[in-house]
Design an enzyme around this catalytic site. Structure first.
Site, mmCIF file in Angstrom:
data_model
loop_
_atom_site.group_PDB
_atom_site.id
_atom_site.type_symbol
_atom_site.label_atom_id
_atom_site.label_comp_id
_atom_site.label_asym_id
_atom_site.label_seq_id
_atom_site.Cartn_x
_atom_site.Cartn_y
_atom_site.Cartn_z
ATOM 1 N N ALA A 128 0.838 -1.206 0.000
ATOM 2 C CA ALA A 128 0.000 0.000 0.000
ATOM 3 C C ALA A 128 0.872 1.255 0.000
ATOM 4 C CB ALA A 128 -0.915 -0.015 1.222
ATOM 5 N N TYR A 132 3.875 1.470 -1.136
ATOM 6 C CA TYR A 132 4.537 1.547 -2.439
ATOM 7 C C TYR A 132 3.581 2.163 -3.465
ATOM 8 C CZ TYR A 132 6.732 0.035 -6.808
ATOM 9 O OH TYR A 132 7.276 -0.002 -8.061
ATOM 10 N N ASP A 133 2.325 1.688 -3.448
ATOM 11 C CA ASP A 133 1.334 2.227 -4.375
ATOM 12 C C ASP A 133 1.167 3.728 -4.170
ATOM 13 O OD1 ASP A 133 0.997 -0.225 -5.422
ATOM 14 O OD2 ASP A 133 -0.850 -0.707 -4.328
ATOM 15 N N SER A 154 -3.905 -17.931 -4.662
ATOM 16 C CA SER A 154 -3.606 -17.708 -3.248
ATOM 17 C C SER A 154 -4.801 -18.141 -2.406
ATOM 18 C CB SER A 154 -3.239 -16.252 -3.023
ATOM 19 O OG SER A 154 -4.386 -15.486 -3.236
ATOM 20 N N LEU A 155 -4.744 -17.884 -1.134
ATOM 21 C CA LEU A 155 -5.797 -18.354 -0.225
ATOM 22 C C LEU A 155 -6.553 -17.178 0.360
ATOM 23 C CD1 LEU A 155 -3.704 -20.970 1.775
ATOM 24 C CD2 LEU A 155 -5.599 -21.491 0.245
ATOM 25 N N GLU A 163 -3.433 -27.767 8.717
ATOM 26 C CA GLU A 163 -1.978 -27.915 8.610
ATOM 27 C C GLU A 163 -1.321 -26.552 8.746
ATOM 28 O OE1 GLU A 163 -2.875 -29.068 4.425
ATOM 29 O OE2 GLU A 163 -0.951 -28.138 3.990
ATOM 30 N N LYS A 217 0.517 -23.150 8.016
ATOM 31 C CA LYS A 217 0.737 -22.311 6.833
ATOM 32 C C LYS A 217 2.196 -21.876 6.894
ATOM 33 C CE LYS A 217 -1.159 -18.327 4.344
ATOM 34 N NZ LYS A 217 0.116 -17.877 3.837
ATOM 35 N N ASP A 246 5.585 -20.078 6.145
ATOM 36 C CA ASP A 246 5.905 -18.741 5.674
ATOM 37 C C ASP A 246 7.194 -18.778 4.854
ATOM 38 O OD1 ASP A 246 5.733 -16.092 5.263
ATOM 39 O OD2 ASP A 246 6.219 -15.486 7.308
ATOM 40 N N ARG A 275 6.082 -18.781 -8.056
ATOM 41 C CA ARG A 275 4.698 -18.479 -8.366
ATOM 42 C C ARG A 275 4.570 -17.371 -9.414
ATOM 43 N NH1 ARG A 275 -0.121 -17.211 -4.226
ATOM 44 N NH2 ARG A 275 1.054 -15.347 -3.721
ATOM 45 N N GLU A 306 6.008 -25.273 -0.350
ATOM 46 C CA GLU A 306 6.655 -24.058 0.133
ATOM 47 C C GLU A 306 8.125 -24.338 0.375
ATOM 48 O OE1 GLU A 306 4.265 -21.888 0.219
ATOM 49 O OE2 GLU A 306 4.993 -20.168 1.355
ATOM 50 N N TYR A 337 2.487 -29.557 -0.383
ATOM 51 C CA TYR A 337 1.150 -29.603 0.229
ATOM 52 C C TYR A 337 -0.002 -29.567 -0.768
ATOM 53 C CZ TYR A 337 2.200 -24.591 -0.122
ATOM 54 O OH TYR A 337 2.580 -23.355 -0.566
ATOM 55 N N LYS A 377 -8.409 -27.219 4.692
ATOM 56 C CA LYS A 377 -8.813 -27.639 3.339
ATOM 57 C C LYS A 377 -9.887 -28.707 3.448
ATOM 58 C CE LYS A 377 -4.113 -26.918 1.673
ATOM 59 N NZ LYS A 377 -2.797 -27.536 1.445
ATOM 60 N N LYS A 379 -5.063 -16.894 9.873
ATOM 61 C CA LYS A 379 -3.785 -16.250 10.193
ATOM 62 C C LYS A 379 -3.570 -16.101 11.698
ATOM 63 C CE LYS A 379 -1.985 -14.952 6.196
ATOM 64 N NZ LYS A 379 -1.797 -13.582 5.915
ATOM 65 N N CYS A 436 36.716 2.331 19.155
ATOM 66 C CA CYS A 436 36.232 1.065 19.701
ATOM 67 C C CYS A 436 35.882 1.234 21.180
ATOM 68 C CB CYS A 436 37.321 0.008 19.535
ATOM 69 S SG CYS A 436 36.953 -1.513 20.417
ATOM 70 N N CYS A 455 38.612 -0.753 23.410
ATOM 71 C CA CYS A 455 40.037 -0.416 23.537
ATOM 72 C C CYS A 455 40.364 1.016 23.135
ATOM 73 C CB CYS A 455 40.883 -1.386 22.721
ATOM 74 S SG CYS A 455 40.711 -1.152 20.950
ATOM 75 N N CYS A 500 37.081 -2.083 14.528
ATOM 76 C CA CYS A 500 38.093 -1.588 15.446
ATOM 77 C C CYS A 500 39.446 -1.904 14.830
ATOM 78 C CB CYS A 500 37.930 -2.300 16.781
ATOM 79 S SG CYS A 500 39.392 -2.277 17.803
ATOM 80 N N CYS A 548 43.126 -4.969 21.367
ATOM 81 C CA CYS A 548 41.728 -4.831 21.774
ATOM 82 C C CYS A 548 41.285 -6.027 22.612
ATOM 83 C CB CYS A 548 40.845 -4.695 20.531
ATOM 84 S SG CYS A 548 39.100 -4.608 20.969
HETATM 85 S S1 IVH Z 1 -2.460 -24.609 -0.200
HETATM 86 C C1 IVH Z 1 -4.740 -22.581 -4.165
HETATM 87 N N1 IVH Z 1 -1.130 -25.059 1.976
HETATM 88 O O1 IVH Z 1 0.126 -19.597 1.299
HETATM 89 C C2 IVH Z 1 -3.651 -22.369 -3.182
HETATM 90 N N2 IVH Z 1 -0.683 -23.034 0.816
HETATM 91 O O2 IVH Z 1 -1.536 -17.241 1.141
HETATM 92 C C3 IVH Z 1 -3.475 -23.585 -2.334
HETATM 93 N N3 IVH Z 1 1.070 -21.679 1.854
HETATM 94 O O3 IVH Z 1 0.230 -19.333 -2.178
HETATM 95 C C4 IVH Z 1 -2.366 -23.374 -1.405
HETATM 96 N N4 IVH Z 1 1.486 -23.037 3.518
HETATM 97 O O4 IVH Z 1 2.338 -20.194 -0.969
HETATM 98 C C5 IVH Z 1 -1.338 -24.207 0.967
HETATM 99 N N5 IVH Z 1 0.006 -25.624 3.906
HETATM 100 C C6 IVH Z 1 -0.209 -24.784 2.907
HETATM 101 C C7 IVH Z 1 0.504 -23.595 2.789
HETATM 102 C C8 IVH Z 1 0.232 -22.725 1.732
HETATM 103 C C9 IVH Z 1 1.820 -21.905 2.943
HETATM 104 C C10 IVH Z 1 1.177 -20.475 1.012
HETATM 105 C C11 IVH Z 1 1.136 -20.724 -0.469
HETATM 106 C C12 IVH Z 1 -0.025 -19.904 -0.941
HETATM 107 C C13 IVH Z 1 -0.134 -18.867 0.128
HETATM 108 C C14 IVH Z 1 -1.486 -18.244 0.184
#
Ligand code: IVH
Length: 707
Positions: A46, A48-49, A94-95, A128, A130, A132, A151, A188, A240, A304, A328, A422, A425, A446, A452
């Protein structure tokens, strides 16, 4: 602006506009480079935009500024990527996010409504972590890894095949039942906390860029044009999901992921099937509590719908699947006061500023120090003692300061000035000269070198450390104490400590905290290291630019310390460019920086005095070329899993290979040993199921004779 400005002439306002334009363009270009080339963005999308909007508005008011050079002509596109492009068989989306329990309940309700599954009918949902990191798509054809792509914009990513092929966890060939002819395995790529911390420490030591967090470090490590750099970074993967696939090995999410695992792909061990929303929320709470202990960054939980026929019916809405959602975690940030900025002096004299904070809990851990990396970083963020700052536990390991809350700045706060001397010393502290840019390096050092005390202490800590001489029980704290009380000033003093102590009026055993038993143990550990392999000894001397690998290269080339010293002495006498100098320079893996460092070290009489005193106490063993090894593990297939404490997983693998073992990425009936560190996951479970011998790290080390 509160004061009304004096009306300006047109010329003056044009000049102002030009200045503002140049500043804006420079700022935007800096952020472009940070984002696209260095994987280290400093501002939000945001923000940056907003910068770009400002530029557009300015150019609309002053059209002559909108030259072809202006970034406003780029439609937000990244500068041309040096990587080739790969079109994904199926887009990488993405999710959608859930931020609280209600959002999760709403997600499950929405799915039930869509599928017309009644509130009491079964609906399994997987949960499961997520991860990072950065998402990757691995295209396997006939089981062989043929392409790997980031991606990118979702439709097209960057071709990072060569880089991905250096990641040991990622199989080049899928093995086992039901491997489809074509499948895009998705997952990931990430860096674990310990590996991230080690990478940043090494980068900082070299005066190179430190990464803000493991995600940026993983992205930066993967997107390297020189794949040998990627190969050195211990990147990991959790697979995954999938994109295009000619067939699938099951009817549920869990069945496909289990098949991934059976084919040799690493999958996250914490995936669970939940039969109710309550179970999802419980999973979330438990995982959040374990978050800091996982050893890698996660930023939430992904839920899922388990049945694939349901997933298909649910499909996608805009750019995210209806069958999955990301729940999150709250960001691990906190606000506190920065009391002071202290300066730490490292072994090679590098001055590192450290923030001393009013202790604050960030994500369940009390934080009172934060790294500030270097003076440029402080200047850029304008961090001052007395400031209220936002602290973040990046990678759940090294806390850092994200930004200053300027409104809360006390009037008395003054900009930080890096000391020119420094603090330990008093010697002058100078910025290294960066030969590439011709300007000052980020690291200030230094120049006190041998006088030292801080450097001397750090050198001693390095000498006794695990990868150097490895004296058990002589850790950093003891070195501090022995140094501060005048008992150990140089490495030789370590070896004469027992004798001097026995003759002392105030022997250590009379002091608090030193039992006779533990002292005996310490003295025995010191004696056990009176014979030191050449490469460890060289590394232990702490000569600048001579890390473990270089020490080994030198040891391999010269075999004994005497020959190496004779070669250095000849180079000192001959000077830069002499045959003797070039002889060292010509060794595989050795460059001028190292030769200069060697020459500097051995050319300094104080160093040779210290070295000669040390050589009266210890024997340096000639380097032994690895023989065509025959060891307890020759010909055996071994798998490492979990976190090792004594050596890194990469080192352990290299060591096993040197001993003639084959290191595999996954467990099968053919595996002879699984070496399980802490937090071992699915590989351990697999080994137990297959009846494969499982060893602890200690058992392994004793098997290979390194215990
Ligand atoms: S499933 C259709 N599972 O989170 C996308 N994504 O915020 C299905 N990510 O682009 C993705 N852990 O890079 C899935 N256990 C997980 C994940 C995961 C990290 C990332 C992934 C995705 C991003 C979305």
């Amino acid at each position: 602006m509160t004061k009304s400005p004096k009306p300006k002439s047109k010329k003056a306002s044009e000049a102002d506009a030009g200045r503002v334009w140049r500043e804006l363009v420079a700022e935007i270009e800096r952020h472009d480079a940070l984002y696209y080339q260095q994987d280290a963005p400093e501002i939000s999308d945001a923000d940056y935009d907003a910068l770009r909007q400002k530029l557009t508005a300015l150019e609309a008011a002053h059209p002559h500024l909108a030259t072809s050079k202006s970034p406003s002509h780029r439609v937000g596109a990244p500068p041309a990527s040096p990587f080739g492009k790969i079109r994904h068989g199926v887009a990488m989306l993405s999710l959608g996010n859930a931020f609280n329990d209600d959002d999760v309940i709403e997600f499950a309700d929405r799915v039930r409504r869509f599928l017309k599954v009644g509130a009491d009918d079964p609906l399994d949902i997987t949960a499961e972590p997520k991860i990072d990191g950065l998402s990757i798509s691995l295209r396997y054809e006939q089981g062989a890894l043929i392409q790997a792509a980031t991606r990118g914009d979702g439709a097209e990513g960057e071709d990072v095949t060569a880089n991905v092929k250096t990641i040991s966890e990622i199989p080049h060939q899928l093995k086992g039942k039901g491997v489809p002819d074509v499948i895009e395995v998705r997952g990931e790529i990430f860096l674990g906390h310990k590996d991230f911390a080690a990478l940043n420490a090494a980068q900082a030591e070299k005066g190179e860029k430190v990464f803000a967090n493991p995600r940026n470090a993983a992205a930066g490590s993967l997107r390297q044009l020189d794949v040998s750099i990627t190969a050195k970074r211990p990147l990991r993967l959790f697979a995954y999901t999938w994109g295009a696939a000619s067939s699938l090995p099951g009817n549920t999410q869990t069945a496909v992921v289990a098949a991934f695992k059976s084919w040799g792909l690493p999958v996250n061990p914490h995936m669970k099937v939940c039969a109710s929303t309550d179970a999802l929320l419980q999973y979330y709470t438990k995982l959040e509590a374990r978050r800091a202990k996982l050893g890698y960054d996660i930023d939430g939980v992904v839920y899922k719908i388990n049945r694939l026929d349901y997933q298909e019916r649910l499909g996608f809405v805009s750019r995210s699947p209806r069958w999955a959602v990301a729940h999150k975690f709250a960001a691990e940030q906190a606000t506190t006061i920065l009391r002071s900025i202290d300066i730490q002096v490292g072994r090679t004299g590098a001055l590192t500023p450290v923030a001393k904070l009013e202790p604050v809990t960030v994500g369940g851990v009390v934080v009172s120090n934060a790294t500030l990396h270097n003076e440029d970083e402080i200047k850029r963020k304008d961090i001052r003692a007395g400031d209220t700052v936002v602290v973040q536990r990046a990678g759940d390991v090294i806390p850092q300061i994200v930004r200053v809350i300027e409104d809360k700045r006390p009037a008395s706060a003054v900009p930080f000035e890096m000391p020119q001397t420094c603090p330990a010393c008093g010697s002058h502290a100078a910025r290294d000269h960066d030969e590439e840019t011709g300007s000052g390096d980020v690291v200030r050092r230094c120049t006190g070198g041998l006088v030292c005390p801080a450097q001397a202490k750090e050198r001693l800590k390095h000498f006794v450390s695990r990868n150097a001489v490895d004296i058990d029980g002589l850790g950093a704290e003891k070195i501090e104490f022995f140094f501060d009380t005048g008992r150990i000033k140089t490495p030789a003093d370590i070896y004469t400590l027992a004798k001097r102590d026995a003759a002392s009026a105030e022997p250590l055993s009379t002091l608090k905290g030193f039992g006779q038993k533990s002292l005996d143990k310490l003295f025995a550990a010191i004696d056990a290291r009176r014979s030191i392999p050449l490469d460890r000894f060289l590394f232990g001397l702490g000569i600048r630019h001579i890390g473990e690998t270089t020490a080994k290269d030198l040891a391999k080339a010269y075999l004994t310390l005497d020959t190496l010293r004779a070669a250095s002495d000849a180079a000192i006498a001959g000077g830069k460019g002499s045959d003797a100098y070039n002889d060292i320079d010509n060794i595989e893996g050795i460059g001028e920086t190292v030769v200069d460092a060697l020459v500097d070290f051995f050319g300094e009489p104080h160093n040779t005095e210290i070295l000669d005193a040390l050589l009266k106490e210890v024997t340096v063993l000639p380097f032994e070329r690895p023989k065509a090894v025959q060891s307890a593990v020759t010909g055996k297939t071994v798998v490492f899993t979990g976190t090792l404490t004594q050596i890194t997983r990469n080192e352990a693998k290299a060591q096993a290979e040197r001993l003639g073992a084959k290191v595999a990425g996954s467990v099968s009936k053919k595996t002879n040993y699984v070496i399980a560190g802490s937090d071992a996951g699915s590989k351990l479970t697999n080994a137990q199921a297959l009846g494969v011998t499982v060893l602890t790290e200690d058992e392994w080390l004793s098997l290979i004779g390194r215990a």
